[in-house]
Design an enzyme around this catalytic site. Structure first.
Site, PDB file in Angstrom:
ATOM      1  N   CYS A 285      30.184  31.216 -14.804  1.00  0.00           N
ATOM      2  CA  CYS A 285      28.894  31.813 -15.193  1.00  0.00           C
ATOM      3  C   CYS A 285      28.628  33.086 -14.387  1.00  0.00           C
ATOM      4  O   CYS A 285      28.202  33.007 -13.223  1.00  0.00           O
ATOM      5  CB  CYS A 285      27.757  30.813 -14.972  1.00  0.00           C
TER       6      CYS A 285
ATOM      7  N   CYS B 223      24.832  33.498 -13.156  1.00  0.00           N
ATOM      8  CA  CYS B 223      24.369  32.700 -12.017  1.00  0.00           C
ATOM      9  C   CYS B 223      25.071  33.080 -10.723  1.00  0.00           C
ATOM     10  O   CYS B 223      24.448  33.153  -9.662  1.00  0.00           O
ATOM     11  CB  CYS B 223      24.599  31.211 -12.298  1.00  0.00           C
ATOM     12  N   ASP B 224      26.388  33.286 -10.795  1.00  0.00           N
ATOM     13  CA  ASP B 224      27.182  33.436  -9.577  1.00  0.00           C
ATOM     14  C   ASP B 224      27.575  34.879  -9.270  1.00  0.00           C
ATOM     15  O   ASP B 224      28.039  35.173  -8.163  1.00  0.00           O
ATOM     16  CB  ASP B 224      28.444  32.573  -9.684  1.00  0.00           C
TER      17      ASP B 224
END
Length: 516
Positions: free
Chosen positions: A342, A345-346
């Site tokens: 992702c 998100c990361d």
């Protein structure tokens, strides 16, 4: 800190509270952050006469929720703003028994069977769209089991702690000080991991429940929801047994190709699917993992982890697909420590660093575009000779100065040091030469693989492990149908999955007419 419009909305949401709640704040009152964070807590408390705040001396700002003088087991380090704002409101509503995501009795029984003391801590980013589902699920467990506590931690308020733990992905869940889970996860997934780690009280978790229906739909994504609705409209008694309602749609950001819906998000579409499902007399069993299937004979049986057995003469399999992995040595251990799925998100963990994206389809190119705005440099590796992404995305990608595109490239090795990724080995498929690229992170975007493992002994699969179906969604066994991404249909698209789910339900109903 919160404007009056937001406070008024919170007042409406919390109007159903009947218990007395206290936000027990621990902080250094002279800290600038503590003053700012206290304003947030005070604003929330002002939205209901059932809420109040009390302060105690502490170091890092945190607050816990006390209900009628008793601890709920839920606390927040930092403030649950951004995507976590709903997590706070749901914690209050669920603790009062009026929330919308409280699990059914079978899941409650399993949660209570965790008969050990478990201290859970989830590190999040307030910009992460996957974090709230994990935080909310673990909050529910804390409410239902007095031996479980859960604290949400905003990683931005404790960078030294994040560095010490080596966290490179959110959400990261720790149980009794040890890493339990990284990345997206549902209540069912997290519960299974806790059961595996800590065991269960067999006396609490021995009940076997049998449930009988006309039709069983396995999966809660677009195909499964469409199948269930079409079957219910034909007067069938239908059960939906799903790992996660909404399926992979939950993990999609922007959606612009569902005809008549110009633009939506994955989270919104998943919510709309669930809402539409609730308009019909359909029994929904979410957060279930299938442990065994028996498709022999006229009556089909499906057993789930936790002891439930579902029985029906007809079954539609719509279990969808999951992220495909590289299949390399060390990959599992590096997930969340340099290997990611992702970028939204990361990606922020790699600000100013070098990363690679594996895969040149829409997901891969979108990931590379997003990461290029964060990272120093992005290398995109594509197995084929051309990118598969839409032209408009390719044009955006090629205009970026800090992105390199490599064709005919296969990732064949992962290197690491101290548990973190340090680089990858890439083979040139034309020359067979293997080169090493030093990297801080890799984002894998090589498509999906069907969730068909549990059915491989019972049904015929093709080389891609898809369940083989005919034009009417029949599988190799009578009474068993398949639809959506788990099946052998080409073009894995939301629109197609919905249509295939409807077609499978109509086919199953038509077959019952011929049998009479």
């Amino acid at each position: 800190m919160l404007d009056i419009q937001v406070i008024n909305q919170v007042k409406d949401v919390l109007s159903r509270l009947s218990s007395s709640f206290i936000f027990r704040v621990e902080c250094d009152r002279n800290s600038h952050d503590a003053v700012l964070f206290s304003e947030f807590v005070e604003d929330i408390a002002s939205a209901s006469p059932h809420l109040s705040v009390e302060y105690h001396d502490g170091e890092a700002f945190r607050f816990s929720i006390i209900k009628d003088g008793e601890a709920t087991g839920i606390s927040f380090r930092g403030i649950p703003n951004g995507h976590e704002f709903t997590s706070l409101l749901l914690a209050l509503l669920n603790a009062d028994g009026v929330g919308r995501n409280l699990p059914d009795e079978s899941l409650v029984r399993r949660i209570k069977a965790l008969n050990v003391d478990i201290q859970l801590r989830t590190y999040v980013s307030l910009k992460c769209t996957n974090c709230p589902e994990v935080v909310q699920a673990l909050n529910v467990m804390a409410i239902l089991n007095l031996r479980i506590t859960h604290e949400m931690v905003d990683g931005a308020v404790c960078p030294e702690e994040i560095s010490r733990l080596g966290i490179q992905a959110v959400p990261s869940v720790y149980a009794n000080g040890n890493l339990l889970h990284v990345g997206r996860g549902s209540l069912g997934t997290l519960l299974e991991e806790l059961e595996e780690r800590f065991g269960v009280d067999s006396q609490t978790n021995t009940e076997t429940v049998e449930r009988s229906y006309d039709l069983m739909v396995l999966g809660g994504g677009p195909a499964g929801v469409a199948a269930a609705i079409y079957a219910a409209r034909k007067g069938q008694r239908v059960a939906v047994v799903a790992r996660r309602l909404g399926g992979q749609v939950n993990d999609t950001t922007g959606i612009e190709n569902v005809i008549s819906v110009k633009k939506t998000t994955g989270a919104q579409l998943a919510s709309d699917l669930i809402s539409h499902l609730s308009d019909y007399q359909i029994d929904v069993f979410a957060d279930r993992k299938i442990s065994r299937v028996d498709f022999d004979g006229e009556v089909k049986r499906v057993k789930t982890k936790g002891g439930e057995i579902f029985i029906a003469p007809r079954v539609i399999i719509a279990t969808g697909a999951g992220w495909r992995r590289l299949g390399l040595d060390g990959e599992e251990q590096l997930i969340g420590h340099g290997v990611h799925f992702c970028p939204h998100c990361d990606g922020p963990f790699y600000k100013g660093k070098r990363v690679a994206v594996i895969g040149g389809g829409n997901s891969g190119v979108e990931a590379a575009i997003e990461l290029a705005g964060i990272c120093h440099h992005v290398s995109l590796y594509e197995f084929g000779q051309t990118l598969k992404a839409d032209n408009v995305l390719q044009q955006k990608l090629r205009a970026l100065p800090n992105v390199d595109i490599h064709f005919r490239s296969q990732t064949v090795g992962l290197s690491s040091s101290d548990g973190k990724l340090t680089g990858i080995d890439v083979r040139n498929l034309d020359t067979e030469e293997v080169t090493y690229e030093e990297l801080n992170g890799v984002f894998v975007q090589i498509g999906l693989q069907p969730n068909s493992e549990i059915f491989k002994e019972a049904l015929e699969l093709n080389a891609r492990r898809e369940i083989i179906i005919d034009g009417r969604n029949h599988t190799s066994l009578p009474g068993i149908y398949a639809a959506g991404d788990v099946s052998s249909i080409p073009y894995k698209q939301i629109m197609i999955a919905m249509g295939e789910g409807a077609k499978a339900a109509l086919s199953a109903f038509e077959d019952t007419l011929y049998q009479k």
